[in-house]
Enzyme design. Structure first.
Site, PDB file in Angstrom:
ATOM      1  N   ASN A 285       0.636  -1.076  -0.018  1.00  0.00           N
ATOM      2  CA  ASN A 285       0.061   0.132   0.052  1.00  0.00           C
ATOM      3  C   ASN A 285       0.716   1.212   0.077  1.00  0.00           C
ATOM      4  O   ASN A 285       0.196   2.492  -0.267  1.00  0.00           O
ATOM      5  CB  ASN A 285      -0.980   0.119   1.414  1.00  0.00           C
ATOM      6  CG  ASN A 285      -2.146  -0.915   1.014  1.00  0.00           C
ATOM      7  OD1 ASN A 285      -2.278  -1.400   0.036  1.00  0.00           O
ATOM      8  ND2 ASN A 285      -3.034  -1.017   2.262  1.00  0.00           N
ATOM      9  N   LYS A 286       1.986   1.136   0.423  1.00  0.00           N
ATOM     10  CA  LYS A 286       2.932   2.454   0.463  1.00  0.00           C
ATOM     11  C   LYS A 286       3.353   2.955  -1.002  1.00  0.00           C
ATOM     12  O   LYS A 286       3.230   2.323  -1.863  1.00  0.00           O
ATOM     13  CB  LYS A 286       4.085   2.083   1.300  1.00  0.00           C
ATOM     14  CG  LYS A 286       3.816   1.349   2.600  1.00  0.00           C
ATOM     15  CD  LYS A 286       2.965   2.506   3.681  1.00  0.00           C
ATOM     16  CE  LYS A 286       2.181   2.011   4.814  1.00  0.00           C
ATOM     17  NZ  LYS A 286       2.943   1.316   5.732  1.00  0.00           N
ATOM     18  N   ASN A 287       4.010   4.065  -1.103  1.00  0.00           N
ATOM     19  CA  ASN A 287       4.326   4.772  -2.130  1.00  0.00           C
ATOM     20  C   ASN A 287       5.095   4.130  -3.122  1.00  0.00           C
ATOM     21  O   ASN A 287       5.258   4.273  -4.164  1.00  0.00           O
ATOM     22  CB  ASN A 287       4.780   6.301  -1.877  1.00  0.00           C
ATOM     23  CG  ASN A 287       3.877   7.312  -1.184  1.00  0.00           C
ATOM     24  OD1 ASN A 287       2.971   6.588  -0.577  1.00  0.00           O
ATOM     25  ND2 ASN A 287       3.762   8.526  -1.554  1.00  0.00           N
TER      26      ASN A 287
END
Ligand SMILES: *Cc1c(COP(=O)(O)O)cnc(C)c1O
Length: 386
Positions: free
Chosen positions: A183-185
Site C-alpha cells: 500500500n505504500k508509495n
C-alpha cells in the site's frame, strides 16, 4: 454504478519488475544478495543517505532501532497515538514505555509544544510520524531533541519522496524508517529501509538484523568471502531477499512520477471537495514541505451526515468503492487501554480524528474518471443521508 471495484490503494508493478523477479528466480540466488545491494545503492542515492539498510519490513526496522537504544525499564518513548500500531508495539517489545502525544486536527501531525510537555527525565526518544506523507516540523523537533539529549526515529513509512524545506526525508536528521508494504508509495512486496548517519548504531542494527552474525550470508558463500563467521549477539532474521529487491529496483526510478500522480489526485480531491459541510479536509502546515500523499484522509462530519464511519464505508462499498481507516488511535485498543492507560481528554484531537478519519482511493494508476466516481458516490450518499 460501475461493476469494477475501485480499491483504496493498489501497487504499480511494471513488466520490467516482473521480468526482474523472473530473472532473479532463474539466477540461482533468491535471498539477500546482489539485487539487495543494488537497491540499497539506488536508495542511498535517491535519499542522499550514507546508509540504506534493507529489511523485511518497517516494523523490523523499528524493532532493531529501538533495541539498539538499549532501553531500560521506565524508559519512555514519545510518539503519536494516531499511527499504525506497529510503532507502539515495537516500543513495548524493545522494553520501553509508549507515551502518546496528541495531534493537530488539520495536519494530523503532532505539535512541538505537546511533545515538549510530554518530556520527562525518563524520555529517551521521540518517534514523529510524517502522517500521510506530510513531514513534521523537523527543525524545531531536532532542536528540542538536542536540548534534552533524545534520539529521533522518524516513522517515514508514509513519506518516501517527501521533502522538509529543501531536503528530502532520509537525507538528514537522526534515523528514518521507510516501509515498502504494497500500500505504500513504493513496494518490494513486503520490506523496509532504515536511513541513518550514526555509524555505530548502523553497525549494531545490521548485526542484529542477521542472527548477530558478523558477515552477511552471501559474502560467506561468495568466492572471495570468508567461509566462517562469529555470532557476537543473539540476533534476529530480518534481511530483505533479492526477490523483493527485484521489485524495488523498478520502483525507485518511478517514485517521483508515482508521487506526482498522487499529488495531482490529492490536489484535485481538495479542489472538488472544498466547502463540503460533510467533510473536513487535510491542510498544509505553515512551514515549507512537499507532501508525499501516501493517503488522502478527510474527516467525516458524522454529526452532520447522521451516520458513523463504518456505515459510510459500507455505502461506498455498495458503490464498488474501497476505503480504509488510518487509523483507529493506538491507545484505544484493549492492550494499550489495559497496560498504558491515557487520562480522558488528554488525546482529545486524536480521539476526534480516530472516529472520523477515512482514507479515500488514491494510487498512481487511478484516473480522474475513477476519482469522479468516488466524488459522485459521496455526493449521492450525503444527499440521501441529509
Ligand atoms: C505501514 C506502516 C508501518 C509498518 O510498516 P511495515 O513495513 O508494514 O512493517 C509503520 N508505521 C506506519 C505509519 C505505517 O503506515
Amino acid at each position: 454504478m460501475s461493476d469494477n471495484f475501485l480499491p483504496f490503494s493498489k501497487p504499480t508493478i511494471s513488466e520490467e519488475a516482473i521480468a526482474e523477479v523472473t530473472e532473479c528466480l532463474r539466477s540461482g540466488w533468491i535471498t539477500t544478495g546482489p539485487r539487495v545491494e543494488k537497491l540499497s545503492t539506488l536508495l542511498r542515492e535517491y535519499l542522499n543517505s550514507p546508509h540504506a539498510i534493507l529489511l523485511t519490513s518497517a516494523t523490523a526496522g523499528m524493532h532493531l532501532t529501538l533495541l539498539a537504544l538499549n532501553l531500560q525499564p521506565e524508559d519512555e518513548v514519545i510518539t503519536a497515538s494516531m499511527t499504525f500500531i506497529s510503532t507502539p508495539n515495537m516500543i513495548v517489545q524493545a522494553g520501553g514505555k509508549p507515551v502518546f502525544v496528541d495531534i493537530n486536527r488539520q495536519t494530523l501531525n503532532m505539535e512541538i509544544a505537546d511533545i515538549e510537555k510530554a518530556i520527562t527525565p525518563n524520555t529517551r526518544a521521540i518517534i514523529p510520524v510524517h502522517f500521510a506523507g506530510l513531514p513534521m516540523d523537523l527543525d524545531p523537533l531536532y532542536a528540542l531533541a538536542k536540548k534534552h539529549g533524545l534520539r529521533v526515529i522518524e516513522d517515514a513509512a508514509h513519506a518516501i519522496g517527501a521533502y522538509y524545506k529543501e531536503k528530502i526525508i532520509g537525507s538528514f536528521g537522526d534515523i528514518q524508517i521507510f516501509s515498502f508494504h504494497p500500500n505504500k508509495n513504493m513496494t518490494t512486496g513486503e520490506g523496509g529501509c532504515i536511513t541513518i548517519r550514526d555509524e555505530e548504531l548502523a553497525t549494531q542494527i545490521r548485526l542484529m538484523a542477521f542472527h548477530g552474525m558478523d558477515r552477511a550470508a552471501w559474502n560467506r558463500y561468495a568466492k572471495t568471502g570468508k567461509q566462517d563467521y562469529e555470532i557476537i549477539a543473539p540476533g534476529f532474521k530480518y534481511n530483505m531477499m533479492d526477490i523483493q529487491a527485484a521489485i524495488g529496483l523498478h520502483q525507485v526510478p518511478h517514485l517521483k512520477e508515482f508521487n506526482e500522480k498522487r499529488r495531482r489526485l490529492a490536489e484535485r480531491y481538495v479542489e472538488q471537495l472544498q466547502g463540503w459541510p460533510e467533510l473536513e479536509l487535510p491542510k498544509m502546515p505553515p512551514y515549507q514541505a512537499l507532501h508525499a500523499w501516501h493517503i488522502f484522509t478527510p474527516l467525516l462530519n458524522i454529526e452532520k451526515i447522521g451516520m458513523d464511519r463504518a456505515h459510510f464505508m459500507s455505502l461506498l462499498k455498495e458503490h464498488n468503492i474501497g476505503s480504509g481507516v488510518h487509523y483507529k488511535a493506538a491507545h484505544l485498543y484493549p492492550y494499550y487501554q489495559n497496560n498504558y492507560p491515557v487520562a480522558p481528554g488528554k488525546l482529545i484531537n486524536t480521539e476526534y480524528v480516530s472516529e472520523r478519519i477515512v482514507s479515500l482511493p488514491l494510487f498512481p494508476t487511478m484516473t480522474f474518471e475513477d476519482q469522479d466516481r468516488v466524488i459522485g458516490a459521496m455526493r449521492t450518499i450525503f444527499n440521501s443521508a441529509t
